[in-house]
Design a protein around this motif. Sequence first.
Motif, short mmCIF file in Angstrom:
data_model
loop_
_atom_site.label_atom_id
_atom_site.label_comp_id
_atom_site.label_asym_id
_atom_site.label_seq_id
_atom_site.Cartn_x
_atom_site.Cartn_y
_atom_site.Cartn_z
N PHE A 38 44.85 37.53 37.23
CA PHE A 38 45.31 38.75 37.71
C PHE A 38 44.83 38.76 39.33
O PHE A 38 45.71 39.60 39.96
CB PHE A 38 44.43 39.81 37.03
CG PHE A 38 44.74 41.24 37.26
CD1 PHE A 38 46.00 41.79 37.23
CD2 PHE A 38 43.85 41.97 38.06
CE1 PHE A 38 46.12 43.04 37.25
CE2 PHE A 38 44.36 43.51 38.39
CZ PHE A 38 45.36 43.79 37.96
N VAL A 39 43.97 38.40 39.91
CA VAL A 39 43.70 38.34 41.23
C VAL A 39 44.86 37.57 41.94
O VAL A 39 45.24 38.07 42.92
CB VAL A 39 42.27 37.35 41.12
CG1 VAL A 39 42.38 37.19 42.80
CG2 VAL A 39 41.23 38.31 40.89
N ILE A 40 45.39 36.67 41.58
CA ILE A 40 46.49 35.93 42.03
C ILE A 40 47.75 36.65 42.12
O ILE A 40 48.37 36.99 43.03
CB ILE A 40 46.85 34.57 41.31
CG1 ILE A 40 45.81 33.66 41.45
CG2 ILE A 40 48.38 34.22 41.73
CD1 ILE A 40 46.05 32.11 40.57
N CYS A 41 47.84 37.66 40.88
CA CYS A 41 48.94 38.64 40.81
C CYS A 41 48.83 39.74 41.99
O CYS A 41 49.58 40.16 42.56
CB CYS A 41 49.13 39.21 39.47
SG CYS A 41 49.34 38.21 38.29
N MET A 100 45.53 26.73 34.51
CA MET A 100 46.16 26.14 33.68
C MET A 100 45.69 24.90 32.70
O MET A 100 45.98 24.58 31.56
CB MET A 100 47.56 25.43 34.41
CG MET A 100 48.46 26.74 34.79
SD MET A 100 49.92 25.97 35.53
CE MET A 100 50.87 27.64 36.22
N ARG A 101 44.79 24.17 33.62
CA ARG A 101 44.23 22.94 32.97
C ARG A 101 43.11 23.61 31.89
O ARG A 101 43.01 23.07 30.61
CB ARG A 101 43.34 22.40 34.00
CG ARG A 101 42.38 21.11 33.41
CD ARG A 101 41.75 20.58 34.51
NE ARG A 101 40.70 19.47 34.18
CZ ARG A 101 39.61 19.66 33.82
NH1 ARG A 101 39.04 21.07 34.15
NH2 ARG A 101 38.61 18.95 33.37
N HIS A 102 42.71 24.65 32.18
CA HIS A 102 41.74 25.14 30.99
C HIS A 102 42.46 25.67 30.11
O HIS A 102 42.04 25.65 28.79
CB HIS A 102 40.77 26.32 31.75
CG HIS A 102 40.07 27.25 30.81
ND1 HIS A 102 39.22 26.63 29.80
CD2 HIS A 102 40.14 28.51 30.49
CE1 HIS A 102 38.63 27.68 29.13
NE2 HIS A 102 39.37 28.76 29.48
N VAL A 105 44.97 26.01 44.04
CA VAL A 105 43.75 25.16 43.29
C VAL A 105 43.33 25.88 42.06
O VAL A 105 43.16 25.33 40.97
CB VAL A 105 42.52 24.86 44.27
CG1 VAL A 105 41.50 24.35 43.50
CG2 VAL A 105 43.01 24.28 45.47
N ILE A 106 43.21 27.27 42.31
CA ILE A 106 42.55 28.00 40.90
C ILE A 106 43.65 28.08 39.82
O ILE A 106 43.42 28.09 38.87
CB ILE A 106 42.08 29.47 41.66
CG1 ILE A 106 40.93 29.19 42.56
CG2 ILE A 106 41.85 30.43 40.41
CD1 ILE A 106 40.49 30.61 42.84
N ALA A 123 32.83 34.80 45.03
CA ALA A 123 33.26 34.23 46.44
C ALA A 123 34.60 33.86 46.49
O ALA A 123 35.59 33.88 47.68
CB ALA A 123 32.34 32.97 46.80
N LEU A 124 35.11 33.08 45.53
CA LEU A 124 36.59 32.66 45.47
C LEU A 124 37.73 33.78 45.42
O LEU A 124 38.51 33.71 46.17
CB LEU A 124 36.74 31.91 44.27
CG LEU A 124 36.10 30.54 44.28
CD1 LEU A 124 36.33 29.88 42.88
CD2 LEU A 124 36.69 29.52 45.27
N VAL A 125 37.15 34.73 44.71
CA VAL A 125 37.96 36.02 44.60
C VAL A 125 38.17 36.75 46.07
O VAL A 125 39.20 37.06 46.47
CB VAL A 125 37.55 36.80 43.63
CG1 VAL A 125 38.28 38.31 43.87
CG2 VAL A 125 37.56 36.52 42.36
N VAL A 126 36.96 37.01 46.84
CA VAL A 126 36.88 37.54 48.12
C VAL A 126 37.62 36.43 49.02
O VAL A 126 38.31 37.10 49.83
CB VAL A 126 35.27 37.60 48.73
CG1 VAL A 126 35.25 37.73 50.02
CG2 VAL A 126 34.66 38.37 47.71
N LEU A 127 37.74 35.21 48.92
CA LEU A 127 38.26 34.52 49.86
C LEU A 127 39.83 34.56 49.71
O LEU A 127 40.64 34.73 50.41
CB LEU A 127 37.85 33.05 49.84
CG LEU A 127 36.44 32.56 50.38
CD1 LEU A 127 36.26 31.43 50.04
CD2 LEU A 127 36.54 33.03 51.97
#
Length: 740
Positions: A101-104, A730-732, A724-725, A158-162
């Motif tokens: 959802f963050v990517i969206c 998808m791997r998960h 990357v995420i 942190a990843l979401v913020v970046l």
Amino acid sequence: LFYPLYHDPGAAYHHCFSIVFHAVTMLIRTIGGYLLLRKLGLNRYVIIVGLVLLNTFLSSTMYFGLLTDNLYSYFPLLAFFILNYFEHFRARDLCAGFFVFVICVANSPFFALGYFYEPVHFLVVGAAIVALIFYRSRMKFKAFGTSALWIKTAGVCALVVLILLPWGMFARSLSQDFYVANSGINGTEGRIKSIFNPKKYFASKSETLISPREMPFKVVDTTNDWWEKSWIFWGAGIIGFAVFGLIASRRREKYIFGTSLILIVLSNTALDPASPWALAHWINALTNPFAFLLRSYHMPILLMPYVLFVPVALGLQVIIEWAIDGKTAVHWFKRILLGGGVLALIVTAYSFPMPVRGYAVSVFTLFALLVVMMWLPLPKRPRLIVAGFLMLAIMSVDSNALWKYYIQNQYHGRYFCKDDGRHIKPRIFEDFKQDQPLILEYQDPSIIPWREFVRVMPTQTAPAMHSEQNHYGMFYKYAALERFLMEPNIYAPRPMAFKDLYSDMGTTRLLAQNSRFVFLSSAQEGGTTVDLGRHVERFDFNLNNVMFHKRPRFLVCQWPLPDNFARYTATGVFTLDQELLKVIFNGETYAPVQGALTAAYQFDVNNVRRGYLSVALPLKAEVMGKPLQLFYSRSNELLRVEKNTLDDMRFQYLAAQRGYLKTRLAFDEKWRVTVDGKAVKSLKVDGYFLGVEIAQGKHTIELKYWPGGNLRLLIGLSVILTFVILGWVMRHGFRSLERI
């Protein structure tokens, strides 16, 4: 990245934009759909057919808009993790779904939080209800007690913020520097104040589309091609397979998707809090934090085929189970329900509008035959033959209806008689009393050259253009030859400096008098223009030694341009003078196009910036011994352009006298202007635009917007982390399937 691989570099962007972009989007959609169907434990043939349907019938409308196509294609992947979480309550599934959802949101914040999220919210509501009924014993949430969990949570944040940081910077700039009509910011009237406020929610003027009583008739009506006012194509066959799945399947997920479908339908009913159809609106008003963004409800409807995807696959599974081994989830009472449902659909089909009555009746009759076959004790081979034949017949009839939908749709069959770039169908528009050819445009800042001017709507272009929105680049081969200013709306924010420009008739006349991007004026407001004029340069190209590349309907020849040619002038798109660039050969004047050459008598202006002239000649052209002539109308003031990006420009300018160098950029204090290397004060000129005072003579002017920031670096980092995420997600997803 890809232009060195192309013979015509200017076409690389457009090919990648219209082909590669869709291919990547379809890959995301297919992986998500595969994970979803594998989770349901469906037959491999059902998965294959289901994925084909997902990328054709169930995503047909998505190809009309690249933005929604890419964004909405994440829905199957997001739905997979939502179902996983509410079934097993694993933190990793929650994290993966949150990342999707963050990517969206990074993809398109407004659409993701508003139109995209509403069906997602309904899916979450349905999944929560099913979890409370069937998985209540598994609801054991871990407390934040271990340091490892805190570290992982901090890492996720942190990843979401970046990822979202650059888009947050854009949002902040949007709220401060731009006028967004009907948004609720910068003094406009919007719906921000209606968050979790049922009174304001139901009092809004948001447009709803349809009554549930009309749904059976609109849903397969391929003759009503304006999707803003009707339902998008589902297909009677798609509805039939979904009915099979919702009635006959034993999978619990059918309740989740069935609930979501009902709520999406109800969200298009009238905004009446006392109405029996108001359940979805109450859910939106009380629990959806982004409901205030729903200005109209046609965009969530685009996701309904993706929600139908699972019931359709479950219906296919029911048929395949019966065809393979005779065992089916259709018990005797469900057969009665199924048979009665198909019979009711057939009876309803006779009430459909006449143009689609035969189509609907034929599809539902085929389903009735399928139901009858399930009652009969047939051997395995006849079962397979009957099931395969009836399913193929149903899809064939749907395919024919889908084709009619496409050719009648406003974005396809209405504009072009032939796919050769030269035959454009006249079209009557509101507020225009006569037929006008419509040219759709897509302009990419990285390949469009120097912006010579802006123009006010309505504009008299040559050829004529009467379109207030671009069409997401679908018609990249056809480009209008002028630029215009549109009035601000919620989808097209304008700089704050331009807020009142569109109603200022004096400025309209001023722009009509001098529409160049940069020019010298005697006064800060108004004044006379000091113009050194233009001169025409001619370049001759010999066709004797050029290499020709044969296309099916024309020849392409290409030459390197002379070193002294002003390559920044790559097109006439932003110029008042339509004769800025002209190619003449054998007495024929060739048409400038942006992108791929699609027919004879065209030349590709994009390649000029790369140092090439590409021309499409007719197949039977007599070329030997005859020169091709390129004419260029050159400005005597604009000597050289050294940089040409949207936020960083440097050029040499010859001023005939002391005065004010004016641009058609919106005035903004974030612009930094230097003249001959020295910082100077930027001025607001002609009421709205950016200008600077300069002395007589030759000067090097540099304009930079928001200099010294880290926005480009943050955007690059955000894009890298997104991929990357997405790979980790998808791997998960695939690894979680191994544990099922």
